[in-house]
Scaffold this motif. Sequence first.
Motif, mmCIF file in Angstrom:
data_model
loop_
_atom_site.group_PDB
_atom_site.id
_atom_site.type_symbol
_atom_site.label_atom_id
_atom_site.label_comp_id
_atom_site.label_asym_id
_atom_site.label_seq_id
_atom_site.Cartn_x
_atom_site.Cartn_y
_atom_site.Cartn_z
ATOM 1 N N PRO A 1 -14.309 116.530 14.786
ATOM 2 C CA PRO A 1 -13.049 116.395 14.237
ATOM 3 C C PRO A 1 -13.202 115.884 12.882
ATOM 4 O O PRO A 1 -14.217 115.253 12.508
ATOM 5 N N PRO A 2 -12.180 116.256 12.118
ATOM 6 C CA PRO A 2 -12.242 115.652 10.585
ATOM 7 C C PRO A 2 -12.368 114.294 10.426
ATOM 8 O O PRO A 2 -11.672 113.456 11.425
ATOM 9 N N ALA A 3 -12.993 113.537 9.664
ATOM 10 C CA ALA A 3 -13.011 112.028 9.564
ATOM 11 C C ALA A 3 -11.716 111.560 9.243
ATOM 12 O O ALA A 3 -10.942 112.173 8.132
ATOM 13 N N GLU A 4 -11.384 110.495 9.750
ATOM 14 C CA GLU A 4 -9.916 109.642 9.257
ATOM 15 C C GLU A 4 -10.091 109.266 7.705
ATOM 16 O O GLU A 4 -11.286 108.819 7.515
ATOM 17 N N ALA A 5 -9.187 109.159 7.298
ATOM 18 C CA ALA A 5 -9.137 108.616 6.042
ATOM 19 C C ALA A 5 -9.309 107.211 5.986
ATOM 20 O O ALA A 5 -8.721 106.414 6.891
ATOM 21 N N VAL A 6 -10.277 106.572 4.857
ATOM 22 C CA VAL A 6 -10.685 105.299 5.240
ATOM 23 C C VAL A 6 -9.954 104.657 3.889
ATOM 24 O O VAL A 6 -10.303 105.043 2.910
ATOM 25 N N SER A 7 -9.193 103.433 4.202
ATOM 26 C CA SER A 7 -8.578 102.892 2.664
ATOM 27 C C SER A 7 -9.659 102.112 2.391
ATOM 28 O O SER A 7 -10.632 101.207 3.016
ATOM 29 N N PRO A 8 -9.675 101.823 1.046
ATOM 30 C CA PRO A 8 -10.633 100.908 0.380
ATOM 31 C C PRO A 8 -10.352 99.554 1.211
ATOM 32 O O PRO A 8 -9.052 99.198 1.240
#
Length: 112
Positions: free
Chosen positions: A37-44
């Motif tokens: 699955p696409p990687a989840e967006a990671v917040s800085p």
Amino acid sequence: NTTTATTDPTTVLAAQEAPPVDTAPDPGADADVPTEPPAEAVSPPAPAAFAPVTVATALEDVLLRLDPSSDAAALAVIPAGTSLSLTGESGAGFLGVTYGGQSGWIDAAYLA
């Protein structure tokens, strides 16, 4: 009795114009490799916040006062170099402190 079948010319025409259906697998796809699955967006990470100052040091001998005023009753004399716990309260240039289990106020000019 002979029956003659007739063909509707629009059906024949529609069948001739329809594009062929491609059912062949994609030559670039590897069926044995599982798809992820696409990687989840990671917040800085959030910027580091400075922790509130909770301790101060008396710069010289100073009076612990009952209220935030130089006219307020003195509760104790705090020796220079003493570490004090700040209560987080402030007013009229004084900071709330705790010293020896007693809460009071010290002129902020005498604290570092």
